[in-house]
Write an enzyme that holds these catalytic residues in place. Structure first.
Site, mmCIF file in Angstrom:
data_model
loop_
_atom_site.group_PDB
_atom_site.id
_atom_site.type_symbol
_atom_site.label_atom_id
_atom_site.label_comp_id
_atom_site.label_asym_id
_atom_site.label_seq_id
_atom_site.Cartn_x
_atom_site.Cartn_y
_atom_site.Cartn_z
ATOM 1 N N SER A 10 0.873 -1.174 0.000
ATOM 2 C CA SER A 10 0.000 0.000 0.000
ATOM 3 C C SER A 10 0.906 1.218 0.000
ATOM 4 C CB SER A 10 -0.878 -0.001 1.255
ATOM 5 O OG SER A 10 -1.283 1.321 1.536
ATOM 6 N N HIS A 35 -1.556 -1.802 -4.216
ATOM 7 C CA HIS A 35 -2.830 -1.547 -3.543
ATOM 8 C C HIS A 35 -2.940 -0.037 -3.377
ATOM 9 C CE1 HIS A 35 -6.031 -2.458 -0.537
ATOM 10 N NE2 HIS A 35 -5.537 -1.402 0.112
ATOM 11 N N ASP A 37 -5.023 3.197 -2.176
ATOM 12 C CA ASP A 37 -6.067 3.553 -1.216
ATOM 13 C C ASP A 37 -6.736 4.874 -1.576
ATOM 14 O OD1 ASP A 37 -5.940 1.430 0.838
ATOM 15 O OD2 ASP A 37 -3.871 2.112 1.054
ATOM 16 N N MET A 39 -9.525 7.512 -0.575
ATOM 17 C CA MET A 39 -10.354 7.926 0.569
ATOM 18 C C MET A 39 -11.016 9.261 0.238
ATOM 19 S SD MET A 39 -7.845 7.128 3.764
ATOM 20 C CE MET A 39 -6.805 5.656 3.831
ATOM 21 N N HIS A 70 -8.555 0.265 -3.668
ATOM 22 C CA HIS A 70 -9.317 0.106 -2.425
ATOM 23 C C HIS A 70 -10.152 1.368 -2.232
ATOM 24 C CE1 HIS A 70 -9.275 -0.609 2.226
ATOM 25 N NE2 HIS A 70 -10.484 -0.659 1.698
ATOM 26 N N MET A 72 -12.333 3.480 -0.483
ATOM 27 C CA MET A 72 -12.935 3.832 0.815
ATOM 28 C C MET A 72 -13.752 5.102 0.628
ATOM 29 S SD MET A 72 -9.669 2.899 3.174
ATOM 30 C CE MET A 72 -8.521 2.999 1.810
ATOM 31 N N MET A 141 -10.796 -6.316 6.305
ATOM 32 C CA MET A 141 -9.989 -5.256 6.911
ATOM 33 C C MET A 141 -9.517 -5.696 8.299
ATOM 34 S SD MET A 141 -9.618 -2.780 4.813
ATOM 35 C CE MET A 141 -8.786 -1.637 5.931
ATOM 36 N N ASP A 175 -5.759 -6.397 5.043
ATOM 37 C CA ASP A 175 -5.240 -5.033 4.890
ATOM 38 C C ASP A 175 -5.320 -4.310 6.218
ATOM 39 O OD1 ASP A 175 -4.543 -2.490 4.032
ATOM 40 O OD2 ASP A 175 -6.449 -2.119 2.992
HETATM 41 C C1 DX5 Z 1 -6.032 1.729 5.681
HETATM 42 C C2 DX5 Z 1 -5.639 1.343 4.292
HETATM 43 C C3 DX5 Z 1 -4.472 0.452 4.241
HETATM 44 C C4 DX5 Z 1 -3.212 1.007 4.856
HETATM 45 C C5 DX5 Z 1 -2.267 -0.104 5.180
HETATM 46 O O1 DX5 Z 1 -7.273 2.325 5.681
HETATM 47 O O2 DX5 Z 1 -6.691 0.688 3.643
HETATM 48 O O3 DX5 Z 1 -4.227 -0.035 2.931
HETATM 49 O O4 DX5 Z 1 -2.559 1.926 4.031
HETATM 50 O O5 DX5 Z 1 -1.175 0.415 5.822
HETATM 51 P P1 DX5 Z 1 -0.494 -0.339 7.047
HETATM 52 O O6 DX5 Z 1 0.050 -1.626 6.511
HETATM 53 O O7 DX5 Z 1 0.566 0.603 7.489
HETATM 54 O O8 DX5 Z 1 -1.556 -0.575 8.084
HETATM 55 ZN ZN ZN Z 2 -6.221 -0.363 1.808
#
Ligand code: DX5
Ligand code: ZN
Length: 228
Positions: A10, A35, A37, A39, A70, A72, A141, A175
Site C-alpha cells: 500500500s 494496492h 487507497d 479515501m 481500495h 474507501m 480489513m 489489509d
Molecule cells: C487503511 C488502508 C491500508 C493502509 C495499510 O485504511 O486501507 O491499505 O494503508 O497500511 P499499514 O500496513 O501501514 O496498516
Molecule cells: Zn487499503
C-alpha cells in the site's frame, strides 16, 4: 486450489510527492501488485486521491502493474467508469457503502475490471458470503479503514478462516497492520493477498520484507493442500 500468494504494497505511507517512482520501486522490489487507497473524507475521515492521479500513475508505471483500487468512498457507484478509464484493474468497494452490491458488481464487470468486496471490522462474513461466488476477491480489513500504521486486529482472523472454509478458491486479502509480525496469523487463517503499507514502505530493505511475507503465505498454502 487455484489461488496463489500475492503481495501488494500500500503506497499510502510512501512519499506521495514521488508516487510514480515509489510504485516502480515497489515493483522492482518484488511486489505482485499495487494496492491504491482511495479515501473521500466521508466514508473515512481522511482524503487521498482519485482517478486523475491513477491515470497519471498508469502513464508513469506502464501497463503491467496490477492496480487494486481500495475504494474507501461513499457512493462507490460513481467512480467505476472513471477508474476503469484511468487504468485500474480491480475495483474493491466497501459493502457498507452501497445499498445495491449486485448491481455494482455487474457494473464493475461490464467496465472490464475485476471485482473486490471489502468489509470493515464491524461487518460480518455472513453479510459478504452471499456475494462471494460473484466476485474475484474478498478484503477483510484488519484495522478500521482510514489511516496507515495502525495495529493489526488479530480478532479478524476467524472471518478469514470462515471465508477460506466456505470458498476454497476465492482470493482473500487482508489489509491493515500486516507485516512480518502478523503475517503468520493471516497465512494460517487462509489469506493469500497481502496488503502491507508501513511495514514494507518504512523498511530499509523492502525487498526482503516482501519476500518474507510471500514465503510465509506460500508455505501456508502448501500445508493446506497437503492437509486436504
Ligand atoms: C487503511 C488502508 C491500508 C493502509 C495499510 O485504511 O486501507 O491499505 O494503508 O497500511 P499499514 O500496513 O501501514 O496498516
Ligand atoms: Zn487499503
Amino acid at each position: 486450489m487455484s489461488y496463489s500468494a500475492k503481495i501488494g504494497p500500500s503506497i499510502l505511507s510512501s512519499d506521495l510527492s514521488c508516487l510514480g517512482s515509489e510504485c516502480v520501486r515497489m515493483m522492482e522490489c518484488g511486489a505482485d501488485y499495487l494496492h491504491l487507497d482511495v479515501m473521500d473524507g466521508h466514508f473515512v475521515p481522511n482524503i487521498t486521491f482519485g482517478h486523475p492521479m491513477v491515470e497519471c500513475l498508469r502513464k508513469s508505471v506502464g501497463k503491467d502493474p496490477f492496480f487494486d483500487m481500495h475504494m474507501m468512498v461513499s457512493r462507490p457507484e460513481q467512480w467505476v467508469k472513471p477508474m476503469a478509464a484511468a487504468g485500474a484493474n480491480q475495483y474493491t468497494f466497501h459493502l457498507e457503502a452501497t445499498s445495491n452490491p449486485g448491481n455494482l458488481i455487474k457494473e464493475i464487470r461490464e467496465s472490464g475490471m475485476k471485482v473486490g468486496v471489502a468489509i470493515k471490522p464491524g461487518t460480518t462474513v455472513e453479510m459478504l458470503a452471499p456475494w462471494a461466488n460473484q466476485i474475484d476477491m474478498a478484503l477483510v480489513m484488519t484495522v478500521e479503514p482510514g489511516f496507515g500504521g495502525q495495529k493489526f486486529m488479530e480478532d479478524m482472523m476467524p472471518k478469514v478462516s470462515s471465508l477460506r472454509r466456505q470458498f476454497p478458491s476465492l482470493d482473500i486479502e487482508v489489509d491493515g497492520g500486516v507485516g512480518p509480525d502478523s503475517i503468520y496469523k493471516c497465512a494460517e487463517a487462509g489469506a493469500n493477498m497481502i496488503v502491507s503499507g508501513s511495514a514494507v514502505i518504512g523498511s530499509d530493505d523492502p525487498r526482503s520484507v516482501i519476500a518474507l511475507l510471500r514465503t510465509v503465505v506460500v508455505e501456508a498454502i502448501q500445508k493446506r493442500s497437503l492437509d486436504r
